[in-house]
Design a protein around this motif. Sequence first.
Motif, mmCIF file in Angstrom:
data_model
loop_
_atom_site.group_PDB
_atom_site.id
_atom_site.type_symbol
_atom_site.label_atom_id
_atom_site.label_comp_id
_atom_site.label_asym_id
_atom_site.label_seq_id
_atom_site.Cartn_x
_atom_site.Cartn_y
_atom_site.Cartn_z
ATOM 1 N N ILE A 107 12.240 5.183 7.278
ATOM 2 C CA ILE A 107 12.296 6.527 6.695
ATOM 3 C C ILE A 107 11.237 6.660 5.611
ATOM 4 O O ILE A 107 10.532 7.687 5.529
ATOM 5 N N ALA A 108 11.109 5.632 4.768
ATOM 6 C CA ALA A 108 10.133 5.674 3.682
ATOM 7 C C ALA A 108 8.708 5.766 4.227
ATOM 8 O O ALA A 108 7.889 6.541 3.720
ATOM 9 N N SER A 126 -2.257 14.523 9.831
ATOM 10 C CA SER A 126 -0.914 13.999 9.597
ATOM 11 C C SER A 126 -0.242 13.638 10.917
ATOM 12 O O SER A 126 0.415 12.588 11.035
ATOM 13 N N LEU A 127 -0.381 14.490 11.914
ATOM 14 C CA LEU A 127 0.218 14.214 13.218
ATOM 15 C C LEU A 127 -0.425 12.994 13.876
ATOM 16 O O LEU A 127 0.255 12.225 14.571
ATOM 17 N N VAL A 128 -1.725 12.807 13.661
ATOM 18 C CA VAL A 128 -2.399 11.618 14.194
ATOM 19 C C VAL A 128 -1.801 10.356 13.576
ATOM 20 O O VAL A 128 -1.535 9.365 14.271
ATOM 21 N N VAL A 129 -1.571 10.378 12.254
ATOM 22 C CA VAL A 129 -0.967 9.223 11.582
ATOM 23 C C VAL A 129 0.436 8.963 12.120
ATOM 24 O O VAL A 129 0.832 7.816 12.352
ATOM 25 N N LEU A 130 1.201 10.035 12.344
ATOM 26 C CA LEU A 130 2.551 9.894 12.886
ATOM 27 C C LEU A 130 2.517 9.256 14.270
ATOM 28 O O LEU A 130 3.285 8.326 14.566
ATOM 29 N N CYS A 131 1.642 9.741 15.129
ATOM 30 C CA CYS A 131 1.535 9.178 16.469
ATOM 31 C C CYS A 131 1.094 7.723 16.434
ATOM 32 O O CYS A 131 1.597 6.886 17.197
ATOM 33 N N ALA A 132 0.177 7.390 15.531
ATOM 34 C CA ALA A 132 -0.266 6.008 15.400
ATOM 35 C C ALA A 132 0.876 5.123 14.908
ATOM 36 O O ALA A 132 1.034 3.985 15.383
ATOM 37 N N GLY A 133 1.665 5.637 13.974
ATOM 38 C CA GLY A 133 2.826 4.885 13.490
ATOM 39 C C GLY A 133 3.816 4.588 14.598
ATOM 40 O O GLY A 133 4.384 3.486 14.681
ATOM 41 N N LEU A 134 4.047 5.568 15.455
ATOM 42 C CA LEU A 134 4.941 5.367 16.595
ATOM 43 C C LEU A 134 4.347 4.374 17.597
ATOM 44 O O LEU A 134 5.050 3.520 18.143
ATOM 45 N N LEU A 135 3.029 4.485 17.830
ATOM 46 C CA LEU A 135 2.365 3.604 18.788
ATOM 47 C C LEU A 135 2.421 2.150 18.336
ATOM 48 O O LEU A 135 2.646 1.244 19.142
ATOM 49 N N PHE A 136 2.238 1.931 17.028
ATOM 50 C CA PHE A 136 2.253 0.571 16.488
ATOM 51 C C PHE A 136 3.661 0.068 16.189
ATOM 52 O O PHE A 136 3.842 -1.066 15.739
ATOM 53 N N GLY A 137 4.661 0.901 16.421
ATOM 54 C CA GLY A 137 6.036 0.490 16.166
ATOM 55 C C GLY A 137 6.389 0.377 14.703
ATOM 56 O O GLY A 137 7.336 -0.318 14.323
ATOM 57 N N ILE A 138 5.658 1.089 13.853
ATOM 58 C CA ILE A 138 5.885 1.035 12.408
ATOM 59 C C ILE A 138 7.002 1.987 12.004
ATOM 60 O O ILE A 138 7.763 1.727 11.080
ATOM 61 N N ILE A 139 7.076 3.100 12.714
ATOM 62 C CA ILE A 139 8.057 4.140 12.403
ATOM 63 C C ILE A 139 9.083 4.191 13.533
ATOM 64 O O ILE A 139 8.690 4.187 14.702
#
Length: 478
Positions: free
Chosen positions: A419-420, A465-478
């Motif tokens: 979440i953070a 911002s959406l690019v960062v979100l998608c990258a976070g999901l792709l890398f399994g960070i979020i």
Amino acid sequence: MLTILGFAMIATFLVLIMMKKMSPIAALVLIPALFCVAVGQGAKLGDYVIDGVGNLAPTAAMLMFAIVYFGVMIDVGLFDPIVRGILRFCKADPMRIVIGTALLAAIVSLDGDGSTTFMITVSAMYPLYKRLKMSLVVMTGVAATANGVMNTLPWGGPTARAATALKLDAGDIFVPMIPALGVGLLAVILLAVVLGRRERKRLGILTLDEVIVQEPETVLVGAGAGAGAGGGSDRTRKNSGGAGTGTDAEHTAAVAHDGDADDEGFKGLDPNRATLRPKLYWFNAGLTVALLTAMIMELMPIPVLFLLGAALALTVNFPHMPDQRARIAAHADNVLNVSGMVFAAAVFTGVLSGTGMVEHMADWLVGAIPDGMGPHMAIVTGILSIPLTYFMSNDGFYFGVLPVLAEAGAAHGVSPLEIARASLIGQPLHMSSPLVPAVYVLVGMAKVEFGDHTRFTVKWAALTSLVVLCAGLLFGII
């Protein structure tokens, strides 16, 4: 009843700081104290505050010494050659100039303060944009978006606030986010390429007289004479050679008027300022690289690293006690503002959690979210952070909204760390929010209307911002 009072406390806090009726520090202290009494737990207020202070002390220490460290690095001229190199790279090619703007803003953002970043970037790049008749909103948009991505550094503000609000370690939040943030920075550079090509197509590749190209090859006057690294890109005040981050119209108008009177008014970092330490340049560069490397490798807690780094930087660069006191005094205003905000937050977060308001609000929120969305609260938080951090201050979002989202996520087994991290997604857009004082420095020095900057920047910043979100999901960070 606690649910209603909890939301009422958050709403009161948000309204008062957004309408500028109270400072964030005063609102963080007085409003929760009042509501603590209202719920009949005023006698326990002291316990709540002490518990909160104990949890937040490491974050406050990190911010205090990070501000001093990067402020000293600016003072001694660590970033001066980098700026000159970028300007030499830019030449008179509009595309290179826009890319250089993104790179310069990203590099200077290492100090964690948007005001310093914008003052240095505009001072260095404005003469080139002006002479080549390039679009100034391109400069402000790229600089703000690049700074927004870099604003997620642990000492930049949002990460520290998220760690403070959720009682987490800032390093645990930030370090796993580095790959996604790297993708976000690449997206900003790609944006600079696209916008730069558009400007090149409109203007062509022009030729400047060598003297004109060389003239702006310096950074901002005053950053070495009292400019420190503030506690977050939306911090309240900056003293730097007379230029502040005040949000009042008179100050912004004064900056713009000075620039109109003399297009060459941005002279750069004084190459003869007394705080320069050219003989120690490689020591300072090596120390900074070592510090950032140790932080990424988590060799020590981040507060300890910056404490040691600041002490070493001061001792080596300014061996005489009067000089050390002068450097600390130059950055004391920023240190006090940031550390004061963190400790004031102990009251807000302490009351919110100690009285049980967070739990009751989370229960209500969990009931309002469809069951199918509960396990995806990290994604929900990331998406919500984009508009919410634009329409409210970081203080309001991280201290008022994030704890509720974290509690709701916890009910569905989502880690508070996820979440953070997701809460940082909206920062590229946040840096163009009208609630961020630093953005007024940016548009004022660039002589750009705030409305024009907003219309141009919002779509690109939201996309980043959406690019960062998608990258976070792709890398399994979020």
